[in-house]
Design a protein around this motif. Sequence first.
Motif, PDB file in Angstrom:
ATOM      1  N   HIS A 103     -64.072 -58.965 -34.027  1.00 13.13           N
ATOM      2  CA  HIS A 103     -65.350 -59.691 -33.999  1.00 13.13           C
ATOM      3  C   HIS A 103     -65.285 -61.086 -34.600  1.00 13.13           C
ATOM      4  O   HIS A 103     -66.281 -61.806 -34.586  1.00 13.13           O
ATOM      5  CB  HIS A 103     -66.410 -58.907 -34.796  1.00 13.13           C
ATOM      6  CG  HIS A 103     -66.901 -57.689 -34.096  1.00 13.13           C
ATOM      7  ND1 HIS A 103     -67.887 -57.732 -33.137  1.00 13.13           N
ATOM      8  CD2 HIS A 103     -66.551 -56.392 -34.206  1.00 13.13           C
ATOM      9  CE1 HIS A 103     -68.118 -56.512 -32.691  1.00 13.13           C
ATOM     10  NE2 HIS A 103     -67.323 -55.683 -33.323  1.00 13.13           N
ATOM     11  N   ILE A 137     -64.268 -57.920 -39.582  1.00 15.43           N
ATOM     12  CA  ILE A 137     -65.691 -57.549 -39.566  1.00 15.43           C
ATOM     13  C   ILE A 137     -65.746 -56.137 -38.985  1.00 15.43           C
ATOM     14  O   ILE A 137     -65.231 -55.887 -37.897  1.00 15.43           O
ATOM     15  CB  ILE A 137     -66.518 -58.527 -38.709  1.00 15.43           C
ATOM     16  CG1 ILE A 137     -66.547 -59.911 -39.366  1.00 15.43           C
ATOM     17  CG2 ILE A 137     -67.959 -58.025 -38.551  1.00 15.43           C
ATOM     18  CD1 ILE A 137     -65.997 -61.004 -38.568  1.00 15.43           C
ATOM     19  N   GLY A 144     -72.116 -57.771 -29.686  1.00 15.58           N
ATOM     20  CA  GLY A 144     -70.878 -57.365 -30.355  1.00 15.58           C
ATOM     21  C   GLY A 144     -70.033 -56.395 -29.545  1.00 15.58           C
ATOM     22  O   GLY A 144     -68.823 -56.309 -29.764  1.00 15.58           O
ATOM     23  N   ASP A 195     -60.332 -54.206 -41.139  1.00  7.96           N
ATOM     24  CA  ASP A 195     -61.201 -54.967 -40.233  1.00  7.96           C
ATOM     25  C   ASP A 195     -61.571 -56.282 -40.881  1.00  7.96           C
ATOM     26  O   ASP A 195     -61.843 -56.322 -42.081  1.00  7.96           O
ATOM     27  CB  ASP A 195     -62.518 -54.211 -40.001  1.00  7.96           C
ATOM     28  CG  ASP A 195     -62.305 -52.855 -39.415  1.00  7.96           C
ATOM     29  OD1 ASP A 195     -61.932 -52.779 -38.253  1.00  7.96           O
ATOM     30  OD2 ASP A 195     -62.504 -51.855 -40.147  1.00  7.96           O
ATOM     31  N   ASP A 227     -57.704 -56.326 -38.069  1.00  3.37           N
ATOM     32  CA  ASP A 227     -58.441 -56.119 -36.825  1.00  3.37           C
ATOM     33  C   ASP A 227     -59.569 -57.144 -36.821  1.00  3.37           C
ATOM     34  O   ASP A 227     -60.628 -56.925 -37.410  1.00  3.37           O
ATOM     35  CB  ASP A 227     -58.985 -54.684 -36.793  1.00  3.37           C
ATOM     36  CG  ASP A 227     -59.899 -54.454 -35.594  1.00  3.37           C
ATOM     37  OD1 ASP A 227     -60.159 -55.411 -34.838  1.00  3.37           O
ATOM     38  OD2 ASP A 227     -60.353 -53.302 -35.424  1.00  3.37           O
ATOM     39  N   TYR A 231     -62.480 -48.995 -36.806  1.00  2.00           N
ATOM     40  CA  TYR A 231     -62.983 -48.760 -35.436  1.00  2.00           C
ATOM     41  C   TYR A 231     -62.269 -47.533 -34.870  1.00  2.00           C
ATOM     42  O   TYR A 231     -61.060 -47.363 -35.064  1.00  2.00           O
ATOM     43  CB  TYR A 231     -62.673 -50.004 -34.596  1.00  2.00           C
ATOM     44  CG  TYR A 231     -63.200 -49.975 -33.195  1.00  2.00           C
ATOM     45  CD1 TYR A 231     -64.569 -49.992 -32.928  1.00  2.00           C
ATOM     46  CD2 TYR A 231     -62.330 -49.952 -32.117  1.00  2.00           C
ATOM     47  CE1 TYR A 231     -65.047 -49.982 -31.626  1.00  2.00           C
ATOM     48  CE2 TYR A 231     -62.805 -49.949 -30.809  1.00  2.00           C
ATOM     49  CZ  TYR A 231     -64.165 -49.954 -30.573  1.00  2.00           C
ATOM     50  OH  TYR A 231     -64.637 -49.947 -29.284  1.00  2.00           O
ATOM     51  N   ASN A 274     -60.391 -60.809 -30.677  1.00  2.00           N
ATOM     52  CA  ASN A 274     -60.975 -60.892 -29.331  1.00  2.00           C
ATOM     53  C   ASN A 274     -61.548 -62.279 -29.090  1.00  2.00           C
ATOM     54  O   ASN A 274     -62.130 -62.884 -29.993  1.00  2.00           O
ATOM     55  CB  ASN A 274     -62.137 -59.892 -29.188  1.00  2.00           C
ATOM     56  CG  ASN A 274     -61.663 -58.520 -28.782  1.00  2.00           C
ATOM     57  OD1 ASN A 274     -60.674 -58.383 -28.059  1.00  2.00           O
ATOM     58  ND2 ASN A 274     -62.367 -57.494 -29.234  1.00  2.00           N
TER      59      ASN A 274
END
Length: 376
Positions: free
Chosen positions: A181, A151, A12, A149, A178, A98, A201
Amino acid sequence: MIDPELAFLNHGSFGAVPRVVVEEQNQWRRQIETDPIQTLHRRGPQLIAEAKGAIGAWLEMNPADFGLVTNATEGINCVLRSLKFSAGDELLTTGHVYNAVRQAMTFVAHRAGATYREIEIPPPIASPDAIANAVLSAIGRRTRLVVIDHISSATALILPVERIVEECAKMGVDVLIDGAHAPGMVELNVSKISAAYYAGNLHKWGCAPKGSAFLWVRRDRQAEIHPLIVSHHYGQGMEKEFSWQGTRDISAWLAVPRAIEWMGRIGWARVMAHNHAMAAWVNQMLCRRWNVSAISPADGSMLGSMAAVPLPPPLDRLTPQQSEELQVTLHDRWKIEVPIMVWGGRSYARVCCQIYNVAEDYVRLAETIERLARQA
Ligand SMILES: Cc1ncc(COP(=O)(O)O)c(C=O)c1O
């Protein structure tokens, strides 16, 4: 390419990249160096468009609606730093945010005289609705943007982004997701979620080279959003603005389709199902062995392919420095790479499950933590 001696349980953070994908990136690097003007200047926009075509087809995004960036932090910064906030506005997120995103939100809030607020949602988390209700009931008259988020990082939970986006829309509040992940960990249809902004990402669970990520923006918000690097194509629309941000190494972006295709041949649904089943098992196994309570439902329904498991006493309340030291000891002495997170005053091992991991990796972690807890 991960050292076979290492029980690598942190896909991760920076995951393993298949050899064929590393080779693909090397091949692009060679091509750039062999014929730089042709590859970067004349063919560059078309090469990027082809890479985006494959990414868009995989994650259900129209190529006109997203730009490639280096990482999720950059994508999130593009949004936060493009928007104009005013004194009195509120930027809202949860305590699961995060840290880099927390800092970016704090920066833009302070700059504008706006407020930054985190909603505390402490574990155990009973259900996705518990999170959605906490977020939705915290929204006030001044809330301009909710950052959520898909995740979460430290707590490794799948958050109910669909419901939050839907309910926020009714209140006229934009949501920035976000999704650092999400691609490759959960089934993802970015357009369907239809948040105002979605950053994801490709270099985590997408197994693409490091430096590959995207920012998707809903059509009605695109005119306001610019890359962090304003360059030649300013004002010509998202697609053009993001595709040239000054001279840079675009090899990571160009190698993404190889990662999607190679993992796709194994079967993305199979990979996700396998990793999820493993994470649900690891969560239960570690909780049972360490005699701690899971932070989300025991059936694993709020987990993707990671789980954050509270460490047993006396390792349960480490300082950030002690957690860093424990992480280094696990790596150097026991050949286990796992992030030890301190969150809400408690320490957790956040374990990741990817197809190269085996059950013994986690048993080794369980035994080593038990030994260290006895010695502490
Ligand atoms: C939830 C979350 N957001 C953002 C990031 C940042 O990702 P990157 O370093 O690729 O920008 C991470 C990284 O782990 C993350 O877990």
